[in-house]
Enzyme design. Sequence first.
Site, PDB file in Angstrom:
ATOM      1  N   GLU A 174      45.914  66.620  72.174  1.00 43.36           N
ATOM      2  CA  GLU A 174      44.709  65.981  72.721  1.00 43.36           C
ATOM      3  C   GLU A 174      43.447  66.841  72.594  1.00 43.36           C
ATOM      4  O   GLU A 174      42.482  66.648  73.332  1.00 43.36           O
ATOM      5  CB  GLU A 174      44.925  65.571  74.187  1.00 43.36           C
ATOM      6  CG  GLU A 174      46.081  64.596  74.373  1.00 43.36           C
ATOM      7  CD  GLU A 174      46.276  64.173  75.813  1.00 43.36           C
ATOM      8  OE1 GLU A 174      45.406  63.467  76.354  1.00 43.36           O
ATOM      9  OE2 GLU A 174      47.304  64.568  76.409  1.00 43.36           O
ATOM     10  N   ASP A 221      47.168  67.472  59.452  1.00 46.35           N
ATOM     11  CA  ASP A 221      47.178  67.323  60.905  1.00 46.35           C
ATOM     12  C   ASP A 221      48.614  67.462  61.387  1.00 46.35           C
ATOM     13  O   ASP A 221      49.536  66.897  60.779  1.00 46.35           O
ATOM     14  CB  ASP A 221      46.606  65.950  61.288  1.00 46.35           C
ATOM     15  CG  ASP A 221      46.566  65.720  62.796  1.00 46.35           C
ATOM     16  OD1 ASP A 221      46.542  66.716  63.552  1.00 46.35           O
ATOM     17  OD2 ASP A 221      46.551  64.544  63.219  1.00 46.35           O
ATOM     18  N   THR A 277      41.238  63.019  65.507  1.00 45.98           N
ATOM     19  CA  THR A 277      39.908  62.413  65.401  1.00 45.98           C
ATOM     20  C   THR A 277      39.168  62.947  64.186  1.00 45.98           C
ATOM     21  O   THR A 277      38.442  62.209  63.510  1.00 45.98           O
ATOM     22  CB  THR A 277      39.093  62.684  66.682  1.00 45.98           C
ATOM     23  OG1 THR A 277      39.829  62.226  67.819  1.00 45.98           O
ATOM     24  CG2 THR A 277      37.750  61.959  66.638  1.00 45.98           C
ATOM     25  N   ARG A 292      44.024  56.739  70.890  1.00 42.64           N
ATOM     26  CA  ARG A 292      44.903  57.910  70.959  1.00 42.64           C
ATOM     27  C   ARG A 292      46.350  57.499  70.741  1.00 42.64           C
ATOM     28  O   ARG A 292      46.847  56.565  71.356  1.00 42.64           O
ATOM     29  CB  ARG A 292      44.743  58.585  72.331  1.00 42.64           C
ATOM     30  CG  ARG A 292      45.890  59.461  72.794  1.00 42.64           C
ATOM     31  CD  ARG A 292      45.935  60.769  72.085  1.00 42.64           C
ATOM     32  NE  ARG A 292      47.004  61.625  72.609  1.00 42.64           N
ATOM     33  CZ  ARG A 292      47.527  62.656  71.961  1.00 42.64           C
ATOM     34  NH1 ARG A 292      47.083  62.973  70.775  1.00 42.64           N
ATOM     35  NH2 ARG A 292      48.488  63.382  72.504  1.00 42.64           N
ATOM     36  N   GLN A 332      51.915  69.134  70.607  1.00 42.78           N
ATOM     37  CA  GLN A 332      52.826  69.346  71.720  1.00 42.78           C
ATOM     38  C   GLN A 332      53.749  70.526  71.435  1.00 42.78           C
ATOM     39  O   GLN A 332      54.019  70.863  70.282  1.00 42.78           O
ATOM     40  CB  GLN A 332      53.680  68.084  71.974  1.00 42.78           C
ATOM     41  CG  GLN A 332      52.894  66.865  72.396  1.00 42.78           C
ATOM     42  CD  GLN A 332      52.274  66.141  71.233  1.00 42.78           C
ATOM     43  OE1 GLN A 332      52.573  66.435  70.077  1.00 42.78           O
ATOM     44  NE2 GLN A 332      51.402  65.192  71.510  1.00 42.78           N
TER      45      GLN A 332
END
Length: 403
Positions: free
Chosen positions: A61, A225, A66, A195, A229
């Site tokens: 996040e 990308d 993005t 998201r 996590q």
Amino acid sequence: MIGDLFFGLLRCLRQQPAKPAAVMAHKEDQYPVSLDHHVLKDVTKGARDTTVKILLLGTAESGKTTIIKQMRILHINGFTDDERREKIPEIYQNIHESILQLVGQMGVLGIDFGSCTSERSADYILSLPGSAPEYMNEEYCDHVTTLWNDVGIRACYDRSNEFPLLDSAKYFLDNFVRISDAEYIPSTEDILHSRKITTGISQITFRVPIPKCMGGGEQQFQMYDVGGQRDQRNKWIQVFEGIQAVLFLISCSEFDQNLREDPSQNRLQEALKLFRAVWQNRFLASAGLIVFLNKYDIMERKIRAGKHIVDYFPEYEDFCKRPQQDNCFGESDWTKMFIKQKLVDITQEPFKRHSRNQVDLGTSERECYYHFTVATDTRCIRDVFCDVQKMILSENVSSMGLF
């Protein structure tokens, strides 16, 4: 800011030791516009034949995906209507998870609903499964609208740093009437705010035009990308080979939040710990490193709402006792500089060989570049990749000893 960013990125892409920014700027000013056309053609051909590989790293996040979306928007003609429609389930799920989280936290935080109508709407939402409905029917829409307009839910949202909630929750709930329309097609801004958890490794390849004044043609980029996590980070090493630059994203706004996967761990502390591991990783030692201190707009909104980083990082108080720094005019400025200094301090630590992935590089010269960004700002990203292309070509001319 953008100019400084690309002097940094240019150095990251160079194979030779970095030169001071002032020298680079001076060379740019002295660029020989009268260079022979054939020389420029040879230089740009060399650039076209080289693929620039960039790796996006950071915690979950932080804004990595993005950036990938921005590249798609800017350099691959964006999204077709069919591709936009494919994003609808993802956006619906973002809305559903957001309202479900808010309703579920009301009792935990001891907040009452503002009306009996809102309580009935909450019971309805809690009776639903975790997956969003396929269609936004009238009953569902009425309950979501009622809840988002409830004073208790808004009070719960103001305390959303105490539980996991999407950064885009307010954006989507504020736009819920438009999104729930039967003829809805996601806008570019909707897609940028959506998201979905990244698992594994995704790659985007795109070509950026080279200005005609510098020979014309195109430069190819590959951007990777990876999931941020904890359980995804063991996959990162698969894409380390051949990487010329790492863009490490940190969310400035997460100073008062904890990890989804570990509620006891502060998100910003986790990001700093991860940055240290990336900085000292031997497989990335030759790659340039640029830090995007992202989401500073959300950070500023939090500070205006009464949130303070000193409540989570007590050392901030001593940091603010330093002599007044340039461009530090308020708490937001000091908070940004404090987070940046945390990163600078890490880069000045001795390199330690704690594992086989770390090596002593204490004697090598290495630089890191820091920039405050908002990943959803398409205009900034457009300027960024326009400037970097010019600088790469300028460096190619420099390497040929033409100035």
